[in-house]
Design an enzyme around this catalytic site. Structure first.
Site, PDB file in Angstrom:
ATOM      1  N   SER A  28       0.829  -1.205   0.000  1.00  0.00           N
ATOM      2  CA  SER A  28       0.000   0.000   0.000  1.00  0.00           C
ATOM      3  C   SER A  28       0.864   1.256   0.000  1.00  0.00           C
ATOM      4  O   SER A  28       1.731   1.425   0.865  1.00  0.00           O
ATOM      5  CB  SER A  28      -0.882   0.037   1.252  1.00  0.00           C
ATOM      6  N   HIS A  59      -3.596   0.330  -4.512  1.00  0.00           N
ATOM      7  CA  HIS A  59      -3.155  -0.872  -5.240  1.00  0.00           C
ATOM      8  C   HIS A  59      -3.751  -0.804  -6.644  1.00  0.00           C
ATOM      9  O   HIS A  59      -4.920  -1.109  -6.850  1.00  0.00           O
ATOM     10  CB  HIS A  59      -3.648  -2.145  -4.539  1.00  0.00           C
ATOM     11  N   HIS A  81      -5.592  -9.357  -1.177  1.00  0.00           N
ATOM     12  CA  HIS A  81      -5.659  -9.614   0.268  1.00  0.00           C
ATOM     13  C   HIS A  81      -6.798 -10.585   0.563  1.00  0.00           C
ATOM     14  O   HIS A  81      -7.834 -10.559  -0.104  1.00  0.00           O
ATOM     15  CB  HIS A  81      -5.908  -8.313   1.033  1.00  0.00           C
ATOM     16  N   TYR A  83      -8.814 -10.404   3.002  1.00  0.00           N
ATOM     17  CA  TYR A  83     -10.022  -9.676   3.439  1.00  0.00           C
ATOM     18  C   TYR A  83     -10.865  -9.170   2.274  1.00  0.00           C
ATOM     19  O   TYR A  83     -12.025  -8.793   2.459  1.00  0.00           O
ATOM     20  CB  TYR A  83      -9.665  -8.512   4.386  1.00  0.00           C
ATOM     21  N   GLU A  84     -10.280  -9.147   1.062  1.00  0.00           N
ATOM     22  CA  GLU A  84     -11.070  -8.718  -0.100  1.00  0.00           C
ATOM     23  C   GLU A  84     -12.102  -9.785  -0.482  1.00  0.00           C
ATOM     24  O   GLU A  84     -12.935  -9.547  -1.350  1.00  0.00           O
ATOM     25  CB  GLU A  84     -10.145  -8.444  -1.289  1.00  0.00           C
ATOM     26  N   ALA A 111       2.841  -2.124   3.838  1.00  0.00           N
ATOM     27  CA  ALA A 111       2.644  -1.087   4.849  1.00  0.00           C
ATOM     28  C   ALA A 111       2.181  -1.813   6.110  1.00  0.00           C
ATOM     29  O   ALA A 111       1.385  -2.748   6.017  1.00  0.00           O
ATOM     30  CB  ALA A 111       1.571  -0.117   4.380  1.00  0.00           C
ATOM     31  N   MET A 209      -1.788  -6.992   7.022  1.00  0.00           N
ATOM     32  CA  MET A 209      -2.858  -7.884   6.541  1.00  0.00           C
ATOM     33  C   MET A 209      -2.467  -8.577   5.239  1.00  0.00           C
ATOM     34  O   MET A 209      -3.327  -8.911   4.429  1.00  0.00           O
ATOM     35  CB  MET A 209      -4.139  -7.075   6.312  1.00  0.00           C
ATOM     36  N   SER A 210      -1.166  -8.746   5.012  1.00  0.00           N
ATOM     37  CA  SER A 210      -0.735  -9.354   3.743  1.00  0.00           C
ATOM     38  C   SER A 210       0.543 -10.163   3.967  1.00  0.00           C
ATOM     39  O   SER A 210       0.787 -10.647   5.069  1.00  0.00           O
ATOM     40  CB  SER A 210      -0.473  -8.244   2.709  1.00  0.00           C
ATOM     41  N   ASN A 233       2.260   3.535  10.734  1.00  0.00           N
ATOM     42  CA  ASN A 233       1.551   4.045  11.929  1.00  0.00           C
ATOM     43  C   ASN A 233       1.986   3.204  13.119  1.00  0.00           C
ATOM     44  O   ASN A 233       2.443   2.071  12.938  1.00  0.00           O
ATOM     45  CB  ASN A 233       0.031   3.905  11.729  1.00  0.00           C
ATOM     46  N   HIS A 245      -6.828   4.228   6.401  1.00  0.00           N
ATOM     47  CA  HIS A 245      -6.029   3.728   5.269  1.00  0.00           C
ATOM     48  C   HIS A 245      -5.430   4.900   4.489  1.00  0.00           C
ATOM     49  O   HIS A 245      -4.335   4.775   3.927  1.00  0.00           O
ATOM     50  CB  HIS A 245      -6.903   2.834   4.370  1.00  0.00           C
TER      51      HIS A 245
HETATM   52  O1  LIG Z   1      -0.005  -5.034   3.243  1.00  0.00           O
HETATM   53  P1  LIG Z   1      -0.331  -3.937   2.309  1.00  0.00           P
HETATM   54  O2  LIG Z   1      -0.962  -4.415   1.064  1.00  0.00           O
HETATM   55  O3  LIG Z   1       0.868  -3.069   2.031  1.00  0.00           O
HETATM   56  O4  LIG Z   1      -1.432  -2.999   3.018  1.00  0.00           O
HETATM   57  C1  LIG Z   1      -1.620  -2.773   4.410  1.00  0.00           C
HETATM   58  O5  LIG Z   1      -2.366  -1.584   4.522  1.00  0.00           O
HETATM   59  C2  LIG Z   1      -3.784  -1.887   4.464  1.00  0.00           C
HETATM   60  C3  LIG Z   1      -4.437  -1.268   5.655  1.00  0.00           C
HETATM   61  O6  LIG Z   1      -4.253   0.100   5.714  1.00  0.00           O
HETATM   62  C4  LIG Z   1      -3.893  -3.397   4.508  1.00  0.00           C
HETATM   63  O7  LIG Z   1      -4.123  -3.909   3.213  1.00  0.00           O
HETATM   64  C5  LIG Z   1      -2.552  -3.806   5.044  1.00  0.00           C
HETATM   65  O8  LIG Z   1      -2.199  -5.134   4.701  1.00  0.00           O
HETATM   66  N1  LIG Z   2      -3.202  -5.029  10.587  1.00  0.00           N
HETATM   67  C1  LIG Z   2      -2.676  -3.833  10.330  1.00  0.00           C
HETATM   68  N2  LIG Z   2      -2.372  -3.528   9.074  1.00  0.00           N
HETATM   69  C2  LIG Z   2      -1.819  -2.317   8.837  1.00  0.00           C
HETATM   70  N3  LIG Z   2      -1.410  -1.769   7.701  1.00  0.00           N
HETATM   71  C3  LIG Z   2      -0.932  -0.541   7.976  1.00  0.00           C
HETATM   72  N4  LIG Z   2      -1.033  -0.298   9.289  1.00  0.00           N
HETATM   73  C4  LIG Z   2      -1.583  -1.392   9.854  1.00  0.00           C
HETATM   74  C5  LIG Z   2      -1.917  -1.749  11.191  1.00  0.00           C
HETATM   75  O1  LIG Z   2      -1.738  -1.000  12.144  1.00  0.00           O
HETATM   76  N5  LIG Z   2      -2.448  -2.982  11.364  1.00  0.00           N
END
Ligand SMILES: O=P(O)(O)O[C@H]1O[C@H](CO)[C@@H](O)[C@H]1O
Ligand SMILES: Nc1nc2[nH]cnc2c(=O)[nH]1
Length: 271
Positions: A28, A59, A81, A83-84, A111, A209-210, A233, A245
């Site tokens: 991201s 993305h 992802h 979650y999608e 990220a 989350m990836s 963050n 996000h």
């Molecule tokens: O892991 P990438 O795709 O960089 O993105 C991160 O940022 C998103 C949440 O803000 C979620 O998709 C998390 O996995």
């Molecule tokens: N799960 C998770 N994904 C993120 N992607 C960017 N920041 C975060 C976070 O604080 N938690």
């Protein structure tokens, strides 16, 4: 699935003359790396047979072929992802195609929220290892031995030789970085404070989350992995404000200059 992967790979081989051995997955807000790819040839995911499409802001949904310092690469500008709503086999589908296409090394980025209190937003973290907190595994199901073994080893999920090389590159360029463990959850909610405390106790330095599904499959397929998290963050309970996000993408873009410089020079060394 094997025949689908062959079909997708054949389509790509017919569509481009590039035959890279290095692939990059852009997290991201980190998609700007493609601006540093020369002689670009882009293919929308929606034009690739059997490929899922990206649904998340930040993305784009493109495969970008080209060269970095004369080295052929392919970058995924946009990932999938869990979650999608995609199945794990769909989330990781591009990895199977990469392997079939001839990719030997994967640079994966994301990220992530910093659960290690000393890792401020903007920090780049070399991933040393990961924790799968998805509650599932992308290899669940019948194994196809043409891809890899039933019980893949994860001893060096993130290759030491690639981490050493990345550190040397960062030191030479004067790029600051940390090292740590990435924990992957399903999302799409950010964590509760209690979850972050639990995950920190488990050894997580960054939470996202990836990455975990892709890296699991890359290891299964025998692709060498290097991973970089951009801490966007502080994780819940450490952060002083609620997450969004938009902020995640914004901070990743700001850290993008160092990230791009680092990755470009890593590619030049490993290619
Ligand atoms: O892991 P990438 O795709 O960089 O993105 C991160 O940022 C998103 C949440 O803000 C979620 O998709 C998390 O996995
Ligand atoms: N799960 C998770 N994904 C993120 N992607 C960017 N920041 C975060 C976070 O604080 N938690």
């Amino acid at each position: 699935m094997y025949s689908k992967v062959v079909e997708t790979t054949n389509f790509l081989k017919e569509t481009t003359e590039y035959r890279p051995k290095v692939a990059i997955v852009l997290g991201s807000g980190l998609g700007n790396l493609v601006d540093f790819i020369d002689e670009k040839m882009e293919i929308d995911y929606s034009d690739i047979p059997n490929f899922p499409v990206s649904t998340v802001a930040g993305h784009d949904g493109k495969l970008v072929f080209g060269k970095i310092g004369g080295i052929e690469v392919v970058a995924m500008k946009g990932r999938f992802h869990f979650y999608e709503g995609y199945e794990m086999k769909e989330v990781t589908y591009p990895m199977y195609v990469m392997k079939q296409f001839g990719i030997e090394k994967l640079i994966v980025s994301n990220a992530a929220g910093g659960s290690n209190k000393t890792y401020d937003p903007g920090t780049l973290m070399l991933i040393t290892d990961h924790i799968n907190a998805f509650g599932t595994n992308p290899l669940i199901g019948k194994n196809d031995d043409r891809f890899g073994p039933r019980f893949p080893d994860m001893t060096e999920a993130y290759k030491i030789y690639l981490r050493d090389l990345a550190k040397e590159v960062a030191d030479n360029l004067g790029i600051a970085y940390k090292e740590g463990v990435y924990l992957g959850t399903t999302g799409p909610t950010y964590e509760t404070g209690a979850e972050v405390r639990a995950f920190t106790g488990m050894g997580a330095d960054a939470i996202g989350m990836s990455t975990v599904p892709e890296v699991t499959i890359a290891n299964y397929l025998g692709i060498d992995v290097l991973g970089i998290s951009c801490i966007t963050n502080m994780a819940t309970g450490i952060a002083e404000k609620a997450h969004s996000h938009e902020d995640v993408v914004d901070v990743a873009k700001k850290a993008g200059e160092n990230f791009c410089n680092w990755v470009i020079n890593i590619v030049k060394k490993i290619g």
